[in-house]
Design a protein around this motif. Structure first.
Motif, PDB file in Angstrom:
ATOM      1  N   HIS A   1       0.829  -1.188   0.000  1.00  0.00           N
ATOM      2  CA  HIS A   1       0.000   0.000   0.000  1.00  0.00           C
ATOM      3  C   HIS A   1       0.871   1.248   0.000  1.00  0.00           C
ATOM      4  CE1 HIS A   1      -2.284   2.907   2.828  1.00  0.00           C
ATOM      5  NE2 HIS A   1      -2.820   3.048   1.644  1.00  0.00           N
ATOM      6  N   ASN A   2       0.397   2.254  -0.712  1.00  0.00           N
ATOM      7  CA  ASN A   2       0.943   3.602  -0.623  1.00  0.00           C
ATOM      8  C   ASN A   2      -0.226   4.519  -0.323  1.00  0.00           C
ATOM      9  OD1 ASN A   2       2.179   6.096  -0.964  1.00  0.00           O
ATOM     10  ND2 ASN A   2       2.024   6.024  -3.200  1.00  0.00           N
ATOM     11  N   GLY A   3      -0.116   5.296   0.744  1.00  0.00           N
ATOM     12  CA  GLY A   3      -1.201   6.193   1.123  1.00  0.00           C
ATOM     13  C   GLY A   3      -1.411   6.164   2.610  1.00  0.00           C
ATOM     14  N   SER A   4      -2.609   6.491   3.040  1.00  0.00           N
ATOM     15  CA  SER A   4      -2.879   6.478   4.480  1.00  0.00           C
ATOM     16  C   SER A   4      -4.360   6.629   4.759  1.00  0.00           C
ATOM     17  CB  SER A   4      -2.126   7.613   5.177  1.00  0.00           C
ATOM     18  OG  SER A   4      -2.554   8.847   4.643  1.00  0.00           O
ATOM     19  N   ILE A   5      -4.726   6.229   5.956  1.00  0.00           N
ATOM     20  CA  ILE A   5      -6.047   6.519   6.496  1.00  0.00           C
ATOM     21  C   ILE A   5      -5.915   7.799   7.305  1.00  0.00           C
ATOM     22  CG2 ILE A   5      -7.791   5.744   8.148  1.00  0.00           C
ATOM     23  CD1 ILE A   5      -7.173   2.875   7.334  1.00  0.00           C
ATOM     24  N   ALA A   6      -6.719   8.792   7.003  1.00  0.00           N
ATOM     25  CA  ALA A   6      -6.600  10.086   7.685  1.00  0.00           C
ATOM     26  C   ALA A   6      -6.875   9.925   9.179  1.00  0.00           C
ATOM     27  CB  ALA A   6      -7.574  11.084   7.060  1.00  0.00           C
ATOM     28  N   GLN A   7      -6.061  10.584   9.999  1.00  0.00           N
ATOM     29  CA  GLN A   7      -6.231  10.557  11.466  1.00  0.00           C
ATOM     30  C   GLN A   7      -6.446   9.136  11.984  1.00  0.00           C
ATOM     31  OE1 GLN A   7      -8.587  13.805  13.134  1.00  0.00           O
ATOM     32  NE2 GLN A   7      -8.737  14.719  11.093  1.00  0.00           N
ATOM     33  N   PHE A   8      -5.535   8.294  11.544  1.00  0.00           N
ATOM     34  CA  PHE A   8      -5.665   6.868  11.817  1.00  0.00           C
ATOM     35  C   PHE A   8      -5.845   6.558  13.302  1.00  0.00           C
ATOM     36  CE2 PHE A   8      -3.238   2.696  12.235  1.00  0.00           C
ATOM     37  CZ  PHE A   8      -4.316   1.917  11.885  1.00  0.00           C
ATOM     38  N   HIS A   9      -5.141   7.303  14.163  1.00  0.00           N
ATOM     39  CA  HIS A   9      -5.215   6.987  15.600  1.00  0.00           C
ATOM     40  C   HIS A   9      -6.642   7.123  16.134  1.00  0.00           C
ATOM     41  CE1 HIS A   9      -4.714  11.337  15.304  1.00  0.00           C
ATOM     42  NE2 HIS A   9      -5.240  11.439  16.498  1.00  0.00           N
ATOM     43  N   ARG A  10      -7.445   7.970  15.489  1.00  0.00           N
ATOM     44  CA  ARG A  10      -8.801   8.157  16.005  1.00  0.00           C
ATOM     45  C   ARG A  10      -9.735   7.022  15.590  1.00  0.00           C
ATOM     46  NH1 ARG A  10     -10.894  13.827  14.379  1.00  0.00           N
ATOM     47  NH2 ARG A  10     -12.662  13.201  15.684  1.00  0.00           N
ATOM     48  N   VAL A  11      -9.494   6.438  14.420  1.00  0.00           N
ATOM     49  CA  VAL A  11     -10.430   5.406  13.926  1.00  0.00           C
ATOM     50  C   VAL A  11      -9.883   3.978  14.096  1.00  0.00           C
ATOM     51  CG1 VAL A  11     -11.555   6.924  12.267  1.00  0.00           C
ATOM     52  CG2 VAL A  11      -9.499   5.662  11.588  1.00  0.00           C
ATOM     53  N   LYS A  12      -8.634   3.877  14.531  1.00  0.00           N
ATOM     54  CA  LYS A  12      -7.986   2.575  14.557  1.00  0.00           C
ATOM     55  C   LYS A  12      -8.772   1.532  15.364  1.00  0.00           C
ATOM     56  CE  LYS A  12      -3.581   0.334  15.563  1.00  0.00           C
ATOM     57  NZ  LYS A  12      -2.186   0.493  16.008  1.00  0.00           N
ATOM     58  N   ARG A  13      -9.234   1.917  16.526  1.00  0.00           N
ATOM     59  CA  ARG A  13      -9.908   0.953  17.390  1.00  0.00           C
ATOM     60  C   ARG A  13     -11.181   0.418  16.722  1.00  0.00           C
ATOM     61  NH1 ARG A  13     -13.700   0.789  21.475  1.00  0.00           N
ATOM     62  NH2 ARG A  13     -13.269  -0.723  23.128  1.00  0.00           N
ATOM     63  N   ASP A  14     -11.986   1.304  16.202  1.00  0.00           N
ATOM     64  CA  ASP A  14     -13.218   0.866  15.541  1.00  0.00           C
ATOM     65  C   ASP A  14     -12.904  -0.070  14.373  1.00  0.00           C
ATOM     66  OD1 ASP A  14     -14.379   2.546  17.323  1.00  0.00           O
ATOM     67  OD2 ASP A  14     -15.639   3.595  15.861  1.00  0.00           O
ATOM     68  N   LEU A  15     -11.884   0.272  13.617  1.00  0.00           N
ATOM     69  CA  LEU A  15     -11.548  -0.569  12.464  1.00  0.00           C
ATOM     70  C   LEU A  15     -11.022  -1.926  12.917  1.00  0.00           C
ATOM     71  CD1 LEU A  15      -9.918   2.099  10.081  1.00  0.00           C
ATOM     72  CD2 LEU A  15     -12.251   1.158   9.997  1.00  0.00           C
ATOM     73  N   MET A  16     -10.242  -1.940  13.987  1.00  0.00           N
ATOM     74  CA  MET A  16      -9.730  -3.226  14.467  1.00  0.00           C
ATOM     75  C   MET A  16     -10.865  -4.138  14.931  1.00  0.00           C
ATOM     76  SD  MET A  16      -6.045  -2.545  16.272  1.00  0.00           S
ATOM     77  CE  MET A  16      -5.547  -4.286  16.150  1.00  0.00           C
ATOM     78  N   LEU A  17     -11.887  -3.532  15.533  1.00  0.00           N
ATOM     79  CA  LEU A  17     -13.027  -4.343  15.986  1.00  0.00           C
ATOM     80  C   LEU A  17     -13.742  -5.003  14.826  1.00  0.00           C
ATOM     81  CD1 LEU A  17     -14.634  -2.424  18.908  1.00  0.00           C
ATOM     82  CD2 LEU A  17     -12.592  -3.832  18.746  1.00  0.00           C
ATOM     83  N   ALA A  18     -13.630  -4.424  13.643  1.00  0.00           N
ATOM     84  CA  ALA A  18     -14.322  -4.978  12.482  1.00  0.00           C
ATOM     85  C   ALA A  18     -13.570  -6.160  11.865  1.00  0.00           C
ATOM     86  CB  ALA A  18     -14.537  -3.886  11.431  1.00  0.00           C
ATOM     87  N   VAL A  19     -12.352  -6.394  12.321  1.00  0.00           N
ATOM     88  CA  VAL A  19     -11.587  -7.526  11.776  1.00  0.00           C
ATOM     89  C   VAL A  19     -12.145  -8.836  12.334  1.00  0.00           C
ATOM     90  CG1 VAL A  19      -9.316  -8.652  11.763  1.00  0.00           C
ATOM     91  CG2 VAL A  19      -9.483  -6.164  11.463  1.00  0.00           C
ATOM     92  N   ASP A  20     -12.282  -9.810  11.491  1.00  0.00           N
ATOM     93  CA  ASP A  20     -12.723 -11.145  11.888  1.00  0.00           C
ATOM     94  C   ASP A  20     -11.888 -11.641  13.080  1.00  0.00           C
ATOM     95  OD1 ASP A  20     -12.998 -13.921  12.126  1.00  0.00           O
ATOM     96  OD2 ASP A  20     -13.255 -14.209   9.969  1.00  0.00           O
ATOM     97  N   PRO A  21     -12.550 -12.019  14.184  1.00  0.00           N
ATOM     98  CA  PRO A  21     -11.791 -12.475  15.367  1.00  0.00           C
ATOM     99  C   PRO A  21     -10.808 -13.610  15.076  1.00  0.00           C
ATOM    100  CG  PRO A  21     -14.078 -12.096  15.954  1.00  0.00           C
ATOM    101  CD  PRO A  21     -13.996 -11.922  14.452  1.00  0.00           C
ATOM    102  N   ASP A  22     -11.096 -14.421  14.085  1.00  0.00           N
ATOM    103  CA  ASP A  22     -10.149 -15.493  13.746  1.00  0.00           C
ATOM    104  C   ASP A  22      -8.891 -14.964  13.061  1.00  0.00           C
ATOM    105  OD1 ASP A  22     -11.805 -17.368  14.828  1.00  0.00           O
ATOM    106  OD2 ASP A  22     -12.715 -17.948  12.918  1.00  0.00           O
TER     107      ASP A  22
END
Lengths: 277, 277, 277, 277
Positions: free
Chosen positions: C111-132
């Motif tokens: 990847h080249n690029g970024s998610i804007a203000q990643f630290h603010r959304v990181k937790r929500d996005l991590m929760l969306a990852v399949d627990p497995d």
């Protein structure tokens, strides 16, 4: 103290020999058995031949046991002739240019042991290196300097004689400084076709060295062993200490001896330093 | 398994305690005695307080025994309160963000032990971290996550209660997944003024932990010992395994216990996890 | 900002594409032209397929331009499909677990690029990852998290749809936090057979991306160019910025587009995020 | 090309000068302005004096811009005299033993420039090093060798004469090999009390070097500038290229000149190599 392994035979993935055997070389990086020092965590290296002229090398400055790149590469690089080395520094810096195997053109060199009181004799030994070879020295170890001395003395033409002259020079230099037990070495070197290994020390109490038993003999003894089954008929290993768990698989290289692994019959002969004239 | 050391007392150069004692922490990086794993070569760290608000930290990913920066810094940094840690990874990557001590604001945290089957409970435990603290997690270890859970549960207000709630959550989560012996820990944490240390494991067979005998008592016993002579009256050390060669210098922290090193009398109390409600 | 390169075609030594072209990827690590940041010195990685199921990867934390291991390996590893990436960190730690390409089973992702203000959304996005899948996340970057979200959304079955759902989730999450211009990405992913590449950004001003002209056409134009002569008919390159010095060799990937390199005809289609339902 | 900074004055935290100024040395690691090479990402180092006899040093092999240890240490180490250096390798390995400043006893040395065709003259120059000093050479750079030649020629007694003899030997040796423009250098060296700096090149087109204007004069011009306000009256900086944004703050060191920063009046004199006799 260091530990090393040299392989020649049908092409295998490096990890078959570096990781999979019990008491593998990677295990030995944390828990060696036969040596002054049980931990060999001051860097590592592998060198391997594929089609190209010059062998590939990969050096790392961390301990081999935790290096993910080494693990990944070992699972993807296959070679009919490779060297692997784990380092325990005897004082010189932990840096890639001090990691074995060292390379010069087609040649690889790796070493376990040391030159006694190296800091006192280093300058004299460096002066003995061929001025044309001198700029290629990159690190600060006795091991690399031994390689360049051997190159100076004709390693590429007659390895046993060149190593004998190198050892003779080290001993003569040490004597001039009143240093006892000048040299302690087990060395392997190769041009990508043959492998020469040396076991020698001035005090005639050299570090351990073993070569693998003929695979055909092992097959009779251990028909079910995976390592034995995997091995090609001409496969040969030379190691600082035995891998695996087969009692009869390893033969100790005698004191003051060198061997050649080559097509046709292997050779083992007495090694004796040649003093400078 | 890891090894750690916490010091509080008159300012000393770090190397007085990290390098100079026999069986020093740096020696233990290669040859620990009391533990599952004798080699602690997967990185290291020191954290220290000087005048500034936030403690300094220095992390390295190679073995402590060969790190020249650590040696140089230890000979030039003097502090009245510092932590030092050598790491043996239980599987997570060897990288600076996984090195102890971890820091958050004025606080430091270091740990020896592990959460059983961490990969299975990691997600649930991460969800329990305060969303405002979450972005500050940088590494992938159980140890750092334990720190952030403790911060979530009020480490900065009441450390023993916060650590007890953290331990209780880890045990409750493990139980939900049918995992035995959930937690194994010796932990030290500090705000730069007081030092709290914890010895606990779910199975009540915790890793070793020792604190130093009162210096005044040691002076009577060992008037000539350099370490004892050097030490100030209020000097205290807490260590995974004893340094030096004095039989009477160390007292084992009892199972399931925490201690506080502080101005006035030190304190030692029973530690019991607080289950989530 | 980072720079990357994906190759598919007849097997070539990696260094033919990484080192030998003018303005090669390795040159770009020091002097990129088309980007916010000219220096890409915060680590690098290559991933390549040989016979084995799982691709090899090699990651380094120093700048690519000075890494001798990368140079050595590139001269000895030949592959019909490989990824290479040089990193410019947007804040997360420089460590191997943050180096691209990321690997999961047979799959690679860079990847080249970024998610804007990643630290603010990181937790929500991590929760969306399949627990497995969650325990397999090893680093701390937005790029790796995007990979695991895409895996969660079916990357292994339908890559374009999975990446579209990932992008949609990132944008929806950012919107909830009032963050503009949520996503900026050029992404490549592969299963070792086909290569998918994506150029997209929320603000529709995406980082540059190019694919190589058909080799047969280039042969007419530049019969003497060594790179062109070397290339097989089906060779394809996708790059952040053009290599070499041929004007007509590169075609810009349009805004909001994805492409597939595969046996038979390649494909290029419009890319549109799929919002979560 | 490298960049360096030497500070002498009232004790300051290193980060006040390394990180906080606009166009700071750390910024220059990524974007230098006055030089052949804009990126100085091949390692870095700081050396500083505190109470102890021997200065502290800290070396890193990654780029300075991303090194968290450097940032942490700089915020916690305060010193009245320190050196900082960021490296752009001219070919020798990126390793700690090649990082500046180099140290010998109380002395520090750092360098920007190079010896032309170093590989051809290296051996002759190494032979000229005092055999007692020879074992202390640890790296492979021209810069370190220049230091040991200067030590051989009496750096500890008369620095300007020793550096002049070193430069003279380099030029005479190069001449013997038919090498033009033998030496290019800006050098700083210190014993912890005085700082000597040199700007010289055989072709008389030396790399840039600047020293800071008298702080009292700057105070009149820029009463509100934080750097100026912070600085003590006797504070002096010598830098490869100006920091900060004050036009009048920097004075270029003339070609072929050396300066001494010391108690009492500073000194600036013409520098001329002394050929070997």
């Amino acid at each position: 103290m260091c530990r090393w392994l040299a392989y020649s035979g049908a092409p295998v993935l490096l990890d078959e020999l570096l990781y999979k055997p019990t008491h593998s070389l990677i295990d030995q990086s944390r828990h060696a058995r036969l040596g002054v020092e049980t931990t060999n965590g001051d860097g590592f290296g592998v060198g391997w031949y594929t089609g190209s002229e010059v062998p590939g090398i990969f050096h790392g400055i961390g301990p081999a046991w935790g290096d993910r790149n080494l693990q990944n590469l070992s699972a993807h690089i296959s070679s009919p002739l490779f060297f692997a080395h784990i380092r325990a520094s005897t004082g010189t810096a932990v840096q890639e240019t001090n990691c074995h195997p060292f390379r010069y053109g087609r040649w690889l060199w790796m070493h376990n042991g040391s030159i006694a009181q190296f800091h006192r004799v280093k300058r004299d030994l460096m002066l003995a290196v061929d001025p044309d070879l001198f700029p290629a020295i990159e690190g600060s170890t006795d091991s690399e300097l031994m390689f360049f001395l051997a190159l100076t003395f004709g390693l590429r033409e007659d390895p046993p004689a060149a190593v004998a002259r190198m050892a003779g020079l080290v001993e003569a230099t040490a004597q001039r400084y009143g240093i006892d037990d000048a040299l302690q070495m087990t060395v392997a070197t190769t041009d990508g076709v043959r492998v020469w290994s040396f076991r020698y020390s001035t005090e005639r109490r050299s570090r351990s060295l073993f070569y693998s038993q003929d695979v055909r003999a092992l097959r009779d003894l251990y028909p079910d062993n995976p390592l034995v089954r995997l091995a090609s008929d001409e496969a040969r290993l030379i190691v600082s200490e035995p891998l695996g768990d087969l009692q009869d698989a390893w033969i100790e290289v005698p004191e003051s001896t060198y061997g050649i692994i080559q097509e046709g019959d292997d050779v083992m002969r007495r090694f004796e330093p040649i003093p400078p004239t």
